[in-house]
Design a protein around this motif. Structure first.
Motif, PDB file in Angstrom:
ATOM      1  N   VAL A 120       0.953  -1.325  -0.049  1.00 33.45           N
ATOM      2  CA  VAL A 120       0.215  -0.077  -0.042  1.00 33.45           C
ATOM      3  C   VAL A 120       0.827   1.323  -0.015  1.00 33.45           C
ATOM      4  CG1 VAL A 120      -2.040  -1.074   1.306  1.00 33.45           C
ATOM      5  CG2 VAL A 120      -0.117   0.026   2.534  1.00 33.45           C
ATOM      6  N   SER A 121       0.350   2.355  -0.681  1.00 31.23           N
ATOM      7  CA  SER A 121       1.235   3.563  -0.855  1.00 31.23           C
ATOM      8  C   SER A 121       0.273   4.426  -0.806  1.00 31.23           C
ATOM      9  CB  SER A 121       2.408   3.452  -1.724  1.00 31.23           C
ATOM     10  OG  SER A 121       1.703   3.446  -3.061  1.00 31.23           O
ATOM     11  N   ARG A 122       0.500   5.825  -0.634  1.00 30.30           N
ATOM     12  CA  ARG A 122      -0.517   7.137  -1.115  1.00 30.30           C
ATOM     13  C   ARG A 122       0.706   8.242  -1.390  1.00 30.30           C
ATOM     14  NH1 ARG A 122      -2.931   8.489   4.791  1.00 30.30           N
ATOM     15  NH2 ARG A 122      -3.493  10.305   3.613  1.00 30.30           N
ATOM     16  N   ASP A 123       0.012   9.131  -2.444  1.00 26.04           N
ATOM     17  CA  ASP A 123       0.507  10.194  -2.907  1.00 26.04           C
ATOM     18  C   ASP A 123      -0.184  11.268  -2.600  1.00 26.04           C
ATOM     19  OD1 ASP A 123       1.848  12.011  -4.286  1.00 26.04           O
ATOM     20  OD2 ASP A 123       2.216  11.159  -5.802  1.00 26.04           O
ATOM     21  N   ASN A 124       0.018  12.136  -1.609  1.00 26.30           N
ATOM     22  CA  ASN A 124      -0.929  13.348  -1.317  1.00 26.30           C
ATOM     23  C   ASN A 124      -0.926  14.258  -2.115  1.00 26.30           C
ATOM     24  OD1 ASN A 124      -1.861  11.856   0.955  1.00 26.30           O
ATOM     25  ND2 ASN A 124      -0.417  12.853   2.520  1.00 26.30           N
ATOM     26  N   ALA A 125      -0.040  14.274  -2.884  1.00 28.48           N
ATOM     27  CA  ALA A 125       0.279  15.443  -3.945  1.00 28.48           C
ATOM     28  C   ALA A 125      -0.817  15.306  -5.321  1.00 28.48           C
ATOM     29  CB  ALA A 125       1.634  15.439  -4.536  1.00 28.48           C
ATOM     30  N   LYS A 126      -1.158  13.993  -5.369  1.00 26.75           N
ATOM     31  CA  LYS A 126      -1.789  13.568  -6.496  1.00 26.75           C
ATOM     32  C   LYS A 126      -3.244  13.035  -5.715  1.00 26.75           C
ATOM     33  CE  LYS A 126       1.346  11.902  -9.704  1.00 26.75           C
ATOM     34  NZ  LYS A 126       1.900  10.632 -10.271  1.00 26.75           N
ATOM     35  N   ASN A 127      -3.360  13.113  -4.338  1.00 23.54           N
ATOM     36  CA  ASN A 127      -4.680  12.925  -3.568  1.00 23.54           C
ATOM     37  C   ASN A 127      -5.120  11.482  -4.006  1.00 23.54           C
ATOM     38  OD1 ASN A 127      -4.867  15.087  -2.405  1.00 23.54           O
ATOM     39  ND2 ASN A 127      -5.890  16.200  -4.178  1.00 23.54           N
ATOM     40  N   THR A 128      -4.103  10.341  -3.952  1.00 24.38           N
ATOM     41  CA  THR A 128      -4.099   9.228  -4.410  1.00 24.38           C
ATOM     42  C   THR A 128      -3.672   7.928  -3.636  1.00 24.38           C
ATOM     43  OG1 THR A 128      -4.593  10.019  -6.815  1.00 24.38           O
ATOM     44  CG2 THR A 128      -4.179   7.488  -6.492  1.00 24.38           C
ATOM     45  N   ALA A 129      -4.135   6.969  -3.513  1.00 22.52           N
ATOM     46  CA  ALA A 129      -3.765   5.910  -2.768  1.00 22.52           C
ATOM     47  C   ALA A 129      -3.643   4.664  -3.634  1.00 22.52           C
ATOM     48  CB  ALA A 129      -4.637   5.424  -1.716  1.00 22.52           C
ATOM     49  N   TYR A 130      -2.618   3.908  -3.334  1.00 24.46           N
ATOM     50  CA  TYR A 130      -2.353   2.700  -4.487  1.00 24.46           C
ATOM     51  C   TYR A 130      -2.237   1.396  -3.369  1.00 24.46           C
ATOM     52  CZ  TYR A 130      -0.867   6.484  -7.462  1.00 24.46           C
ATOM     53  OH  TYR A 130      -0.723   7.749  -7.869  1.00 24.46           O
ATOM     54  N   LEU A 131      -2.734   0.470  -4.244  1.00 24.14           N
ATOM     55  CA  LEU A 131      -2.456  -1.015  -3.983  1.00 24.14           C
ATOM     56  C   LEU A 131      -1.821  -1.730  -4.950  1.00 24.14           C
ATOM     57  CD1 LEU A 131      -3.136  -3.117  -1.462  1.00 24.14           C
ATOM     58  CD2 LEU A 131      -5.142  -3.796  -2.656  1.00 24.14           C
ATOM     59  N   GLN A 132      -0.593  -2.018  -4.786  1.00 21.88           N
ATOM     60  CA  GLN A 132       0.407  -2.872  -5.563  1.00 21.88           C
ATOM     61  C   GLN A 132       0.233  -4.194  -5.260  1.00 21.88           C
ATOM     62  OE1 GLN A 132       2.405  -2.291  -8.495  1.00 21.88           O
ATOM     63  NE2 GLN A 132       2.180  -4.411  -8.606  1.00 21.88           N
ATOM     64  N   MET A 133      -0.502  -5.216  -6.171  1.00 23.62           N
ATOM     65  CA  MET A 133      -0.730  -6.754  -5.944  1.00 23.62           C
ATOM     66  C   MET A 133       0.281  -7.619  -6.717  1.00 23.62           C
ATOM     67  SD  MET A 133      -4.743  -6.523  -5.258  1.00 23.62           S
ATOM     68  CE  MET A 133      -5.101  -6.275  -6.972  1.00 23.62           C
ATOM     69  N   ASN A 134       1.145  -8.493  -6.151  1.00 24.18           N
ATOM     70  CA  ASN A 134       1.772  -9.176  -6.980  1.00 24.18           C
ATOM     71  C   ASN A 134       1.675 -10.668  -6.249  1.00 24.18           C
ATOM     72  OD1 ASN A 134       3.352  -6.861  -8.025  1.00 24.18           O
ATOM     73  ND2 ASN A 134       4.782  -6.842  -6.250  1.00 24.18           N
ATOM     74  N   SER A 135       2.125 -11.320  -7.009  1.00 23.55           N
ATOM     75  CA  SER A 135       1.944 -12.979  -6.881  1.00 23.55           C
ATOM     76  C   SER A 135       0.473 -13.114  -6.536  1.00 23.55           C
ATOM     77  CB  SER A 135       2.718 -13.217  -6.078  1.00 23.55           C
ATOM     78  OG  SER A 135       4.234 -13.250  -6.247  1.00 23.55           O
ATOM     79  N   LEU A 136      -0.585 -12.824  -7.426  1.00 26.27           N
ATOM     80  CA  LEU A 136      -1.931 -12.846  -7.248  1.00 26.27           C
ATOM     81  C   LEU A 136      -2.363 -14.263  -7.142  1.00 26.27           C
ATOM     82  CD1 LEU A 136      -3.094  -9.685  -9.129  1.00 26.27           C
ATOM     83  CD2 LEU A 136      -3.463 -10.341  -6.676  1.00 26.27           C
ATOM     84  N   LYS A 137      -3.428 -14.891  -6.410  1.00 21.33           N
ATOM     85  CA  LYS A 137      -3.764 -15.884  -6.224  1.00 21.33           C
ATOM     86  C   LYS A 137      -5.211 -16.151  -6.327  1.00 21.33           C
ATOM     87  CE  LYS A 137      -0.525 -17.014  -2.722  1.00 21.33           C
ATOM     88  NZ  LYS A 137      -0.505 -17.289  -0.822  1.00 21.33           N
ATOM     89  N   PRO A 138      -5.854 -17.207  -6.965  1.00 23.96           N
ATOM     90  CA  PRO A 138      -7.430 -17.196  -7.155  1.00 23.96           C
ATOM     91  C   PRO A 138      -8.052 -16.849  -5.992  1.00 23.96           C
ATOM     92  CG  PRO A 138      -6.244 -19.064  -8.115  1.00 23.96           C
ATOM     93  CD  PRO A 138      -5.089 -18.294  -7.397  1.00 23.96           C
TER      94      PRO A 138
END
Length: 124
Positions: A70-88
């Protein structure tokens, strides 16, 4: 009232990656915590991860530790969720939420505002 809009969901094969975004209609720096939750059909909404401001503390559910970031960029008013090795079993609707106060990171009831969600489907 802040509006949250998630994007980036889709269909991906097991082992693949996706990055979700959560765009807010106002300053995210006004919100101490931005969190991600998910809900699979027939199941309760469950905690995925969260990040605070300004100290950037992060918490994750055990099921996603080491795979999701998880991360957030307050300059862009946006949060992110990077998901790797995804499973069913990661298949669900993913929601972002914000908490103006100091509620419990993993408790949905402690969040003030929610987005509409974005579908993530992981095929085996």
């Amino acid at each position: 009232q802040v509006q949250l809009v998630e994007s980036g969901g889709g269909l991906v094969q097991a082992g693949g990656s996706l990055t979700l975004s959560c765009a807010a209609s106002e300053r995210t720096s006004d919100y101490y915590r931005m969190g991600w939750f998910r809900q699979a059909p027939g199941k309760e909404r469950e905690f995925v991860g969260t990040v605070t401001w300004p100290n950037n503390n992060k918490d994750y559910a055990d099921s996603v530790k080491g795979r999701f970031t998880v991360s957030r960029d307050n300059a862009k008013n946006t949060a992110y969720l990077q998901m790797n090795s995804l499973k069913p079993e990661d298949t669900a609707v993913y929601y972002c939420a914000v908490d103006r106060g100091f509620g419990r990171p993993s408790n949905p009831s402690d969040y003030d505002y929610w987005g509409q969600g974005t579908q993530v489907t992981v095929s085996s």
